[in-house]
Design a protein around this motif. Structure first.
Motif, PDB file in Angstrom:
ATOM      1  N   VAL A   6       0.839  -1.200   0.000  1.00 30.03           N
ATOM      2  CA  VAL A   6       0.000   0.000   0.000  1.00 30.03           C
ATOM      3  C   VAL A   6       0.877   1.254   0.000  1.00 30.03           C
ATOM      4  N   SER A   7       1.919   1.218   0.849  1.00 27.79           N
ATOM      5  CA  SER A   7       2.839   2.373   0.923  1.00 27.79           C
ATOM      6  C   SER A   7       3.575   2.582  -0.388  1.00 27.79           C
ATOM      7  N   ASN A   8       3.925   1.490  -1.042  1.00 24.74           N
ATOM      8  CA  ASN A   8       4.652   1.576  -2.320  1.00 24.74           C
ATOM      9  C   ASN A   8       3.754   2.217  -3.376  1.00 24.74           C
ATOM     10  N   GLU A   9       2.491   1.789  -3.435  1.00 25.99           N
ATOM     11  CA  GLU A   9       1.551   2.347  -4.401  1.00 25.99           C
ATOM     12  C   GLU A   9       1.359   3.847  -4.145  1.00 25.99           C
ATOM     13  N   TYR A  10       1.275   4.162  -2.841  1.00 27.18           N
ATOM     14  CA  TYR A  10       1.080   5.565  -2.491  1.00 27.18           C
ATOM     15  C   TYR A  10       2.287   6.409  -2.897  1.00 27.18           C
ATOM     16  N   SER A  11       3.491   5.910  -2.573  1.00 22.89           N
ATOM     17  CA  SER A  11       4.713   6.661  -2.899  1.00 22.89           C
ATOM     18  C   SER A  11       4.896   6.771  -4.406  1.00 22.89           C
ATOM     19  N   THR A  12       4.528   5.730  -5.151  1.00 22.49           N
ATOM     20  CA  THR A  12       4.663   5.758  -6.620  1.00 22.49           C
ATOM     21  C   THR A  12       3.717   6.799  -7.211  1.00 22.49           C
ATOM     22  N   LEU A  13       2.493   6.825  -6.714  1.00 22.40           N
ATOM     23  CA  LEU A  13       1.505   7.786  -7.206  1.00 22.40           C
ATOM     24  C   LEU A  13       1.940   9.222  -6.895  1.00 22.40           C
ATOM     25  N   THR A  14       2.440   9.434  -5.689  1.00 26.82           N
ATOM     26  CA  THR A  14       2.892  10.771  -5.291  1.00 26.82           C
ATOM     27  C   THR A  14       4.090  11.212  -6.125  1.00 26.82           C
ATOM     28  N   THR A  15       4.990  10.281  -6.366  1.00 21.49           N
ATOM     29  CA  THR A  15       6.193  10.599  -7.177  1.00 21.49           C
ATOM     30  C   THR A  15       5.766  11.011  -8.577  1.00 21.49           C
ATOM     31  N   SER A  16       4.777  10.300  -9.130  1.00 21.96           N
ATOM     32  CA  SER A  16       4.306  10.615 -10.489  1.00 21.96           C
ATOM     33  C   SER A  16       3.689  12.006 -10.538  1.00 21.96           C
ATOM     34  N   LEU A  17       2.933  12.369  -9.531  1.00 23.50           N
ATOM     35  CA  LEU A  17       2.298  13.701  -9.486  1.00 23.50           C
ATOM     36  C   LEU A  17       3.342  14.804  -9.359  1.00 23.50           C
ATOM     37  N   LEU A  18       4.339  14.570  -8.486  1.00 20.93           N
ATOM     38  CA  LEU A  18       5.410  15.565  -8.307  1.00 20.93           C
ATOM     39  C   LEU A  18       6.224  15.729  -9.580  1.00 20.93           C
ATOM     40  N   LYS A  19       6.409  14.607 -10.263  1.00 22.90           N
ATOM     41  CA  LYS A  19       7.186  14.638 -11.522  1.00 22.90           C
ATOM     42  C   LYS A  19       6.451  15.504 -12.541  1.00 22.90           C
ATOM     43  N   GLU A  20       5.178  15.260 -12.698  1.00 25.49           N
ATOM     44  CA  GLU A  20       4.394  16.013 -13.684  1.00 25.49           C
ATOM     45  C   GLU A  20       4.381  17.497 -13.332  1.00 25.49           C
ATOM     46  N   GLU A  21       4.306  17.801 -12.038  1.00 26.07           N
ATOM     47  CA  GLU A  21       4.302  19.206 -11.622  1.00 26.07           C
ATOM     48  C   GLU A  21       5.634  19.863 -11.988  1.00 26.07           C
ATOM     49  N   LEU A  22       6.760  19.137 -11.740  1.00 23.33           N
ATOM     50  CA  LEU A  22       8.092  19.711 -12.047  1.00 23.33           C
ATOM     51  C   LEU A  22       8.258  19.885 -13.564  1.00 23.33           C
ATOM     52  N   LEU A  23       7.788  18.867 -14.276  1.00 27.26           N
ATOM     53  CA  LEU A  23       7.952  18.958 -15.736  1.00 27.26           C
ATOM     54  C   LEU A  23       7.146  20.152 -16.275  1.00 27.26           C
ATOM     55  N   ASP A  24       6.071  20.444 -15.632  1.00 26.13           N
ATOM     56  CA  ASP A  24       5.261  21.573 -16.088  1.00 26.13           C
ATOM     57  C   ASP A  24       5.899  22.907 -15.684  1.00 26.13           C
ATOM     58  N   THR A  25       6.593  22.970 -14.594  1.00 27.33           N
ATOM     59  CA  THR A  25       7.129  24.231 -14.087  1.00 27.33           C
ATOM     60  C   THR A  25       8.567  24.495 -14.524  1.00 27.33           C
ATOM     61  N   LEU A  26       9.346  23.456 -14.766  1.00 26.33           N
ATOM     62  CA  LEU A  26      10.759  23.635 -15.122  1.00 26.33           C
ATOM     63  C   LEU A  26      10.878  24.109 -16.565  1.00 26.33           C
ATOM     64  N   LYS A  27      11.912  24.993 -16.780  1.00 26.23           N
ATOM     65  CA  LYS A  27      12.147  25.533 -18.117  1.00 26.23           C
ATOM     66  C   LYS A  27      13.326  24.879 -18.794  1.00 26.23           C
ATOM     67  N   ASN A  28      14.274  24.476 -17.923  1.00 27.32           N
ATOM     68  CA  ASN A  28      15.513  23.906 -18.475  1.00 27.32           C
ATOM     69  C   ASN A  28      15.262  22.473 -18.873  1.00 27.32           C
ATOM     70  N   PRO A  29      15.587  22.150 -20.147  1.00 26.78           N
ATOM     71  CA  PRO A  29      15.377  20.762 -20.603  1.00 26.78           C
ATOM     72  C   PRO A  29      16.248  19.765 -19.848  1.00 26.78           C
ATOM     73  N   GLU A  30      17.432  20.203 -19.492  1.00 26.25           N
ATOM     74  CA  GLU A  30      18.326  19.268 -18.777  1.00 26.25           C
ATOM     75  C   GLU A  30      17.750  18.928 -17.412  1.00 26.25           C
ATOM     76  N   ASP A  31      17.144  19.973 -16.782  1.00 24.39           N
ATOM     77  CA  ASP A  31      16.530  19.681 -15.470  1.00 24.39           C
ATOM     78  C   ASP A  31      15.344  18.738 -15.627  1.00 24.39           C
ATOM     79  N   LYS A  32      14.573  18.932 -16.703  1.00 23.31           N
ATOM     80  CA  LYS A  32      13.443  18.024 -16.941  1.00 23.31           C
ATOM     81  C   LYS A  32      13.938  16.615 -17.181  1.00 23.31           C
ATOM     82  N   LEU A  33      15.022  16.490 -17.975  1.00 17.27           N
ATOM     83  CA  LEU A  33      15.570  15.151 -18.244  1.00 17.27           C
ATOM     84  C   LEU A  33      16.057  14.509 -16.948  1.00 17.27           C
TER      85      LEU A  33
END
Length: 962
Positions: free
Chosen positions: A131-158
């Protein structure tokens, strides 16, 4: 035998069937239990495996599935624990322990419980990790999408995409990313996710390696094997159960068949027996009558017709008593028979019947009832036997017996009368001869008197033998049963025959192998009579050589303790052919014996019968010209008592003892004291025959006694009321009042304890018993022998002295010439003397310490004096002069301390005699003890008086204070 075996086999199969049934029930119970456990563990195994498999497909987003899965795990754990607890509790119940009693299965259940608990814990932990793994995976995915949307530098996105995918990178993020808070959260969740993945892998590994699956498989395998074993046992038990039932029913059928055959055989035998019995009854010599239950005749046999004279038609249908009984028939017997028949009981009787021609005849009749199978009375069967001849014979025998009894009583009366009539003048003859013998000096006259005495004694011996033989023939000889030591028997024999053998030139030897401590129970006088008779014969028929006596312990008949007596002589002997008849009455070894040696031939016959009456036996061995040996074995009760044995008198005797003996010596009275004692005796002779009275009085006077004569019992009573006597010599047959009545009156009316010697010419035991029951102390048989009279007095001297001592205590300061042993007096006797004779007083004690401790000083005197009296009596009995001197010295010091002058004088006299190694005079010692006793009593009275004074003084003091 066969019936018993069948019965035993039946019980065996019943026991086997019962046991198999119980075992079968046990197996069914066990099978049910095993099946339940088997199902439970199989279900548990399935649940555990299912839970492990379902974990891989678990949807963490489905909350209902999560609750269901958790509940499933909890139930598995509870079920494993419940199974273990149930198996453990079986050990506390004996029935369940018998069904499931293997410790291995309990241990396995315990292991399963433990492993399942661990397994469930691991599954729950893994579930939480997933359950904790599923939760952490889901949270990581949401944080990733948020960063990809806010970051400007392609290297940082990569960099963010690779970090999210791989979980960790070698290169460092750019400073811009490092300062981004969302990136920092992403890093934390990625780290958390990677840690959960690692823990999940470890938990999955633990779950896969957990041994619960193997344990459950092993447990299921155990229950499966148990089920197979139970089925096998059930099959075998059912098979044995069926076989046992079949065998039991086979035995029962066989038994019934045998019983049927036996009944048929018995019926056949019964029919045959009935036929035989009918034939016997028809031709039996005894008359047989059958009647119905009302008593009417239904059948009779030919013997009855012959006995009664009636025909068959005369008796059938009628009551036998109405036809056969007559005026001389006992009506009491008829009523007794009638009563028994009314109650349906058997009866036997003897009565008179009448023949058809009117002739009387006696019959013995036995009547028995018969009953049907229900116990109802059916009929009576009477068997009659003609007893007329026997009855006549019985009447003749009864008349003869009555005549014989009359003759026997006449014989006894004649013997008793003749005994009395012969002994009475014989008493005068022998008595006066004894008196004259001691008074004459002429040798020729002395010799003539001796012949007279011997002839009288021989006549007395013949009279005794005839009377003894008569009593034995009539079974009237009664044996006494008293305790005695055998030296009491041996000493008179040695004393009598030692001098006789010496005068005849014979050596007389006694060898006594009996224990000196042995006490015997029997008739001492008759045993002495047996030995006297045998030794008398030995002395009579022995002219040179030795006469020996041997006494030893033995076993008599029936293993009873007894004594063997052997009398051996070196006399003329007896021919072998005469030994068979030697014990016959009026028989002697040779026809010439009577002429040469005299005698009646009754001695050995009497000895033989006396020995047999004593449950003994007697034998004789003899060789003509060499001597004879008589061997007598008598059954006597024997006990060993540690008492001082009476010494065997000196002479040519030997006594073999296996133990050292210590003989207590009694205080001996000096010669002077004895003379005083003799003069003190006062005797009343109650005798109507003047000659016999003169003889008895002379015997008494020759011994120094004072003797008076009363001519009958009534006169004796009057004399005894007026004056006291030490001894009464009482005759039996007298006018006015006989001896027995007078003796009863002395004891019951006058209440006198005076010693009474009965004197009678009747030798039958009844006369002696009557005197003893009336209260006589001893019975003398006429003619009285002077020595026997003196011996009787000496034997009863303690009783005579006891009566005298009652008067002697009233004057303790005076010498008492009748004392033969030291004695203590009762408190009641001393009380009257203490006031006048006591010398101890309070005034003397007051001077010691002013009267402060008077009671203590008095008590010291009492204790010392009491101990001294007891010690002195014991020391005087042992004739221990040294001890007597020691205690006299102690009492002398005591008397000095308490100022008792008479006691001082007496102790001085006693010490004077003991210092010269002389035993003090017994009268002095008794006076000394009397004086001590009265002073002891006075001291006790003074103590009581002093206590009462102190009590009264205290009471007065208390009243003054109040």
């Amino acid at each position: 035998m066969m019936k018993t075996l069948t019965h035993q086999l039946s019980w065996f199969f019943i026991a086997a069937i019962t046991s198999l049934a119980l075992y079968l029930a046990f197996i069914v119970t066990k099978s049910h239990q095993v099946e339940q456990y088997q199902r439970a563990y199989l279900s548990l195994s399935n649940n555990v495996m299912k839970a492990r498999e379902e974990l891989h497909y678990f949807n963490h987003q489905d909350h209902k599935a999560y609750d269901t899965y958790s509940l499933q795990l909890v139930e598995a754990e509870i079920k494993a624990s419940a199974l273990y607890n149930t198996l453990s509790k079986n050990q506390d119940n004996w029935l369940n322990r018998m069904v499931i009693s293997t410790d291995e299965v309990i241990d396995q259940a315990k292991a399963i419980k433990k492993n399942i608990s661990s397994f469930v814990t691991d599954l729950e932990t893994l579930l939480r990790l997933k359950v904790s793994n599923e939760y952490s995976t889901l949270t990581t995915s949401l944080l990733k999408e948020e960063l990809l949307d806010t970051l400007k530098n392609p290297e940082d996105k990569l960099y963010v995409s690779e970090l999210t995918l791989k979980g960790a990178l070698v290169s460092l993020p750019s400073p811009t990313l490092q300062g981004n808070t969302t990136f920092q959260s992403l890093q934390n969740y990625i780290s958390f996710r990677e840690r959960i993945k690692a823990e999940s892998k470890n938990k999955e590994k633990d779950i896969m390696t957990n041994g619960v699956k193997e344990d459950l498989a092993k447990q299921n395998s155990y229950w499966l094997e148990e089920a197979k074993t139970i089925k096998l046992h059930a099959f075998i038990t059912m098979l044995l159960f069926a076989l046992s039932i079949a065998a039991y029913f086979y035995l029962q059928l066989r038994e019934r068949l045998l019983q049927t055959l036996d009944i048929q055989r018995k019926l056949s035998a019964s029919e045959k027996e009935k036929s035989t019995l009918a034939l016997v009854a028809e031709h039996a010599q005894d008359a047989i009558v059958m009647t119905d239950k009302e008593g009417y005749t239904t059948w009779v046999n030919n013997s009855f017709l012959s006995l009664s004279g009636y025909s068959f038609d005369d008796i059938i249908g009628k009551k036998p008593g109405d036809i056969l009984q007559g005026e001389n028939t006992s009506q009491a017997e008829v009523v007794r028979i009638s009563d028994a028949l009314k109650q349906g009981q058997s009866i036997e009787s003897e009565l008179i019947n009448y023949h058809k021609n009117g002739t009387e005849y006696w019959i013995n009749i036995a009547i028995n009832p018969t009953f049907d199978i229900h116990g109802n009375l059916q009929s009576f069967i009477a068997v009659e036997r003609d007893s007329t001849k026997r009855k006549a014979l019985e009447q003749d025998l009864a008349a003869a017996a009555e005549l014989a009894e009359v003759s026997n009583k006449a014989k006894s009366t004649f013997l008793a009368t003749m005994s009395h009539e012969l002994r009475t003048p014989l008493n005068g003859i022998l008595g006066m001869a004894q008196i004259i013998e001691s008074n004459i000096q002429d040798p020729e006259h002395h010799k003539q008197i001796q012949v007279l005495l011997e002839s009288g004694e021989h006549l007395l011996s013949l009279l005794n033998d005839i009377l003894d033989f008569s009593k034995i023939e009539e079974n009237k000889l009664e044996l006494e049963c008293t305790k005695f030591q055998f030296n009491d028997v041996i000493n008179p024999i040695a004393h009598t025959y030692r001098q006789i053998c010496t005068d005849k030139g014979l050596k007389f030897v006694i060898k006594n192998e009996l224990s000196p401590h042995a006490t015997f129970n029997g008739d001492k006088s008759r045993i002495r009579q047996i030995i006297f008779n045998l030794i008398s014969n030995a002395v009579k028929f022995t002219h040179q050589g030795t006469i020996s006596l041997l006494f030893k312990h033995t076993l008599a008949a029936n293993n009873q303790q007894g004594v063997t007596i052997v009398i051996k002589d070196s006399g003329i002997g007896i021919r072998q052919e005469r030994l068979e008849n030697i014990f016959d009455p009026f028989t002697q070894a040779e026809s010439s014996t009577t002429r040469q040696y005299g005698g009646t031939g009754l001695g050995l016959a009497i000895v033989k019968q006396l020995v047999e009456i004593m449950n003994g036996h007697m034998s004789v061995n003899s060789e003509l010209g060499k001597g004879t040996e008589f061997k007598v074995t008598i059954a006597l009760g024997t006990s060993i008592e540690k008492t001082s044995p009476q010494p065997l008198i000196s002479g040519n005797t030997t006594q073999h003892n296996t133990e050292d003996t210590h003989q207590r010596r009694e205080p001996q009275v000096s010669s002077a004291d004895n003379n005083q004692h003799q003069k003190a005796l006062k005797i009343l002779i109650v005798e109507d025959n003047k000659i016999n009275a003169l003889v008895a009085k002379t015997f008494c006077q020759r011994q120094g006694y004072q003797a008076s004569v009363a001519e009958n019992g009534q006169v004796a009573l009057e004399r005894l009321k007026e004056e006291s006597f030490d001894l009464v010599l009482m005759d039996n047959h007298m006018p006015v009042m006989d001896g027995v009545s007078a003796t009863q009156a002395i004891r019951q009316e006058l209440k006198l304890p005076t010693v009474i010697f009965a004197c009678t010419a009747d030798i039958f035991q009844e006369a002696h018993d009557n005197f003893i029951q009336a209260g006589a102390n001893f019975v003398l048989t006429k003619p009285i022998q002077e020595k026997g009279f003196i011996d009787a007095i000496n034997q009863h001297l303690p009783a005579i002295m006891k009566n005298q001592s009652r008067a002697s205590i009233t004057a303790p300061s005076q010498p008492n010439f009748n004392i033969i042993a030291l004695t203590r007096h009762t408190q009641a006797t001393i009380t009257e003397l203490a006031v006048t004779e006591a010398e101890i007083n309070i005034q003397e004690l007051d001077r010691i310490d002013g009267g402060k401790n008077i009671n203590e000083y008095l008590q010291v005197f009492i204790d010392s004096a009491e101990e001294s009296i007891n010690s002195l009596i014991i020391a005087y009995g042992d004739q221990n002069i040294e001890l007597i001197h020691f205690f006299a010295q102690s009492i002398s010091e005591l008397a000095d301390n308490y100022s008792i002058p008479r006691l001082i004088n007496l102790t001085a006299e006693i010490k004077k005699q003991t210092s010269q190694n002389h035993l003090p005079n017994i009268h002095l010692m008794q006076q000394f003890i009397n004086l001590l006793e009265v002073n002891i009593h006075q001291s006790s009275r003074l103590i009581g008086h002093k206590k009462r004074q102190n009590t009264l003084k205290n009471q007065n003091l208390d009243s003054q204070l109040q």
